[in-house]
Design a protein around this motif. Sequence first.
Motif, PDB file in Angstrom:
ATOM      1  N   LEU A  62       0.827  -1.204   0.000  1.00 39.62           N
ATOM      2  CA  LEU A  62       0.000   0.000   0.000  1.00 39.62           C
ATOM      3  C   LEU A  62       0.865   1.258   0.000  1.00 39.62           C
ATOM      4  O   LEU A  62       0.645   2.182  -0.778  1.00 39.62           O
ATOM      5  N   GLY A  63       1.876   1.292   0.880  1.00 39.79           N
ATOM      6  CA  GLY A  63       2.773   2.440   0.933  1.00 39.79           C
ATOM      7  C   GLY A  63       3.508   2.651  -0.378  1.00 39.79           C
ATOM      8  O   GLY A  63       3.674   3.784  -0.830  1.00 39.79           O
ATOM      9  N   GLY A  64       3.952   1.566  -1.004  1.00 40.51           N
ATOM     10  CA  GLY A  64       4.652   1.668  -2.284  1.00 40.51           C
ATOM     11  C   GLY A  64       3.777   2.256  -3.372  1.00 40.51           C
ATOM     12  O   GLY A  64       4.201   3.136  -4.125  1.00 40.51           O
ATOM     13  N   ILE A  65       2.540   1.787  -3.447  1.00 37.88           N
ATOM     14  CA  ILE A  65       1.608   2.325  -4.454  1.00 37.88           C
ATOM     15  C   ILE A  65       1.342   3.796  -4.195  1.00 37.88           C
ATOM     16  O   ILE A  65       1.377   4.622  -5.116  1.00 37.88           O
ATOM     17  N   LEU A  66       1.093   4.141  -2.939  1.00 41.52           N
ATOM     18  CA  LEU A  66       0.784   5.537  -2.600  1.00 41.52           C
ATOM     19  C   LEU A  66       1.978   6.461  -2.845  1.00 41.52           C
ATOM     20  O   LEU A  66       1.798   7.606  -3.265  1.00 41.52           O
ATOM     21  N   ILE A  67       3.191   5.980  -2.600  1.00 43.28           N
ATOM     22  CA  ILE A  67       4.375   6.816  -2.812  1.00 43.28           C
ATOM     23  C   ILE A  67       4.658   7.010  -4.300  1.00 43.28           C
ATOM     24  O   ILE A  67       5.132   8.068  -4.705  1.00 43.28           O
ATOM     25  N   ILE A  68       4.348   6.046  -5.113  1.00 44.26           N
ATOM     26  CA  ILE A  68       4.567   6.190  -6.559  1.00 44.26           C
ATOM     27  C   ILE A  68       3.669   7.280  -7.139  1.00 44.26           C
ATOM     28  O   ILE A  68       4.088   8.034  -8.010  1.00 44.26           O
ATOM     29  N   ILE A  69       2.443   7.398  -6.650  1.00 46.53           N
ATOM     30  CA  ILE A  69       1.478   8.382  -7.166  1.00 46.53           C
ATOM     31  C   ILE A  69       1.726   9.718  -6.467  1.00 46.53           C
ATOM     32  O   ILE A  69       1.560   9.820  -5.249  1.00 46.53           O
ATOM     33  N   PRO A  70       2.118  10.765  -7.201  1.00 50.98           N
ATOM     34  CA  PRO A  70       2.459  12.042  -6.556  1.00 50.98           C
ATOM     35  C   PRO A  70       1.355  12.616  -5.669  1.00 50.98           C
ATOM     36  O   PRO A  70       1.639  13.163  -4.608  1.00 50.98           O
ATOM     37  N   LYS A  71       0.124  12.476  -6.054  1.00 51.06           N
ATOM     38  CA  LYS A  71      -0.979  13.061  -5.286  1.00 51.06           C
ATOM     39  C   LYS A  71      -1.164  12.388  -3.926  1.00 51.06           C
ATOM     40  O   LYS A  71      -1.636  13.010  -2.978  1.00 51.06           O
ATOM     41  N   THR A  72      -0.792  11.121  -3.813  1.00 51.18           N
ATOM     42  CA  THR A  72      -0.982  10.370  -2.566  1.00 51.18           C
ATOM     43  C   THR A  72       0.336  10.099  -1.834  1.00 51.18           C
ATOM     44  O   THR A  72       0.364   9.324  -0.878  1.00 51.18           O
ATOM     45  N   ARG A  73       1.404  10.725  -2.287  1.00 50.16           N
ATOM     46  CA  ARG A  73       2.739  10.461  -1.742  1.00 50.16           C
ATOM     47  C   ARG A  73       2.829  10.765  -0.239  1.00 50.16           C
ATOM     48  O   ARG A  73       3.462  10.024   0.515  1.00 50.16           O
ATOM     49  N   ALA A  74       2.198  11.845   0.199  1.00 51.14           N
ATOM     50  CA  ALA A  74       2.247  12.203   1.628  1.00 51.14           C
ATOM     51  C   ALA A  74       1.596  11.118   2.483  1.00 51.14           C
ATOM     52  O   ALA A  74       2.116  10.755   3.543  1.00 51.14           O
ATOM     53  N   LEU A  75       0.474  10.578   2.040  1.00 51.02           N
ATOM     54  CA  LEU A  75      -0.186   9.492   2.768  1.00 51.02           C
ATOM     55  C   LEU A  75       0.675   8.239   2.755  1.00 51.02           C
ATOM     56  O   LEU A  75       0.785   7.536   3.760  1.00 51.02           O
ATOM     57  N   GLY A  76       1.303   7.947   1.635  1.00 48.85           N
ATOM     58  CA  GLY A  76       2.187   6.792   1.543  1.00 48.85           C
ATOM     59  C   GLY A  76       3.336   6.872   2.529  1.00 48.85           C
ATOM     60  O   GLY A  76       3.717   5.866   3.130  1.00 48.85           O
ATOM     61  N   ALA A  77       3.871   8.083   2.711  1.00 50.01           N
ATOM     62  CA  ALA A  77       4.965   8.261   3.678  1.00 50.01           C
ATOM     63  C   ALA A  77       4.487   7.963   5.098  1.00 50.01           C
ATOM     64  O   ALA A  77       5.214   7.363   5.896  1.00 50.01           O
ATOM     65  N   VAL A  78       3.266   8.360   5.411  1.00 47.76           N
ATOM     66  CA  VAL A  78       2.708   8.081   6.745  1.00 47.76           C
ATOM     67  C   VAL A  78       2.487   6.575   6.923  1.00 47.76           C
ATOM     68  O   VAL A  78       2.776   6.017   7.986  1.00 47.76           O
ATOM     69  N   VAL A  79       2.008   5.914   5.891  1.00 47.45           N
ATOM     70  CA  VAL A  79       1.750   4.469   5.967  1.00 47.45           C
ATOM     71  C   VAL A  79       3.052   3.697   6.152  1.00 47.45           C
ATOM     72  O   VAL A  79       3.132   2.768   6.955  1.00 47.45           O
ATOM     73  N   ILE A  80       4.096   4.091   5.435  1.00 45.54           N
ATOM     74  CA  ILE A  80       5.327   3.305   5.453  1.00 45.54           C
ATOM     75  C   ILE A  80       6.271   3.697   6.582  1.00 45.54           C
ATOM     76  O   ILE A  80       7.197   2.949   6.906  1.00 45.54           O
ATOM     77  N   PHE A  81       6.045   4.819   7.233  1.00 43.32           N
ATOM     78  CA  PHE A  81       6.946   5.301   8.280  1.00 43.32           C
ATOM     79  C   PHE A  81       7.193   4.275   9.385  1.00 43.32           C
ATOM     80  O   PHE A  81       8.356   4.006   9.732  1.00 43.32           O
ATOM     81  N   PRO A  82       6.158   3.642   9.965  1.00 45.22           N
ATOM     82  CA  PRO A  82       6.427   2.655  11.030  1.00 45.22           C
ATOM     83  C   PRO A  82       7.245   1.456  10.542  1.00 45.22           C
ATOM     84  O   PRO A  82       8.081   0.934  11.281  1.00 45.22           O
ATOM     85  N   VAL A  83       7.017   1.039   9.316  1.00 45.37           N
ATOM     86  CA  VAL A  83       7.794  -0.074   8.763  1.00 45.37           C
ATOM     87  C   VAL A  83       9.259   0.334   8.639  1.00 45.37           C
ATOM     88  O   VAL A  83      10.167  -0.430   8.975  1.00 45.37           O
ATOM     89  N   MET A  84       9.491   1.568   8.198  1.00 45.67           N
ATOM     90  CA  MET A  84      10.859   2.044   8.032  1.00 45.67           C
ATOM     91  C   MET A  84      11.562   2.218   9.376  1.00 45.67           C
ATOM     92  O   MET A  84      12.773   2.037   9.466  1.00 45.67           O
ATOM     93  N   VAL A  85      10.825   2.553  10.416  1.00 43.58           N
ATOM     94  CA  VAL A  85      11.418   2.609  11.757  1.00 43.58           C
ATOM     95  C   VAL A  85      11.903   1.211  12.144  1.00 43.58           C
ATOM     96  O   VAL A  85      13.017   1.039  12.651  1.00 43.58           O
ATOM     97  N   GLY A  86      11.085   0.207  11.879  1.00 42.57           N
ATOM     98  CA  GLY A  86      11.481  -1.170  12.162  1.00 42.57           C
ATOM     99  C   GLY A  86      12.694  -1.604  11.359  1.00 42.57           C
ATOM    100  O   GLY A  86      13.596  -2.275  11.882  1.00 42.57           O
ATOM    101  N   VAL A  87      12.738  -1.223  10.109  1.00 48.07           N
ATOM    102  CA  VAL A  87      13.895  -1.552   9.262  1.00 48.07           C
ATOM    103  C   VAL A  87      15.160  -0.905   9.822  1.00 48.07           C
ATOM    104  O   VAL A  87      16.211  -1.552   9.946  1.00 48.07           O
ATOM    105  N   ALA A  88      15.059   0.378  10.191  1.00 50.60           N
ATOM    106  CA  ALA A  88      16.226   1.083  10.729  1.00 50.60           C
ATOM    107  C   ALA A  88      16.700   0.462  12.040  1.00 50.60           C
ATOM    108  O   ALA A  88      17.903   0.259  12.238  1.00 50.60           O
TER     109      ALA A  88
END
Length: 125
Positions: A62-88
């Motif tokens: 979901l985050g990947g799809i939202l980040i690819i689309i410029p209009k939904t990129r901000a929402l995609g960043a919010v969706v993927i942020f917790p996953v990226m914290v875990g990765v880090a």
Amino acid sequence: MKKIILNILSVLFGLLLLNGGFAKFFHYMPEPKDLPPALMADNAAFMEIAWLMPLVAVAEILGGILIIIPKTRALGAVVIFPVMVGVALTHATVAPSGLPMVFVIWAILLWIIFENRKKYLPMIS
């Protein structure tokens, strides 16, 4: 020019997330042979929680799809942020060899967040 670079990096980041999400469902990527034992133990622990990896996979897709689309990129960043914290955190604690890639991915994510900062203001006001 800055917008074009951000769009290209966002598409690459989105495709990386899509690949990671689909790989969790379809297991088409072989596991590297040289994984640190602590990381293998963490992965085994995550697999014990039956719903965790599918949840992370859905968030990545979901985050990947939202980040690819410029209009939904901000929402995609919010969706993927917790996953990226875990990765880090995973790479910082058990697999530091992956930290350079984590820094690159985080730089892209933070740039996306910075460029969309006005869209986040209603969430914090």
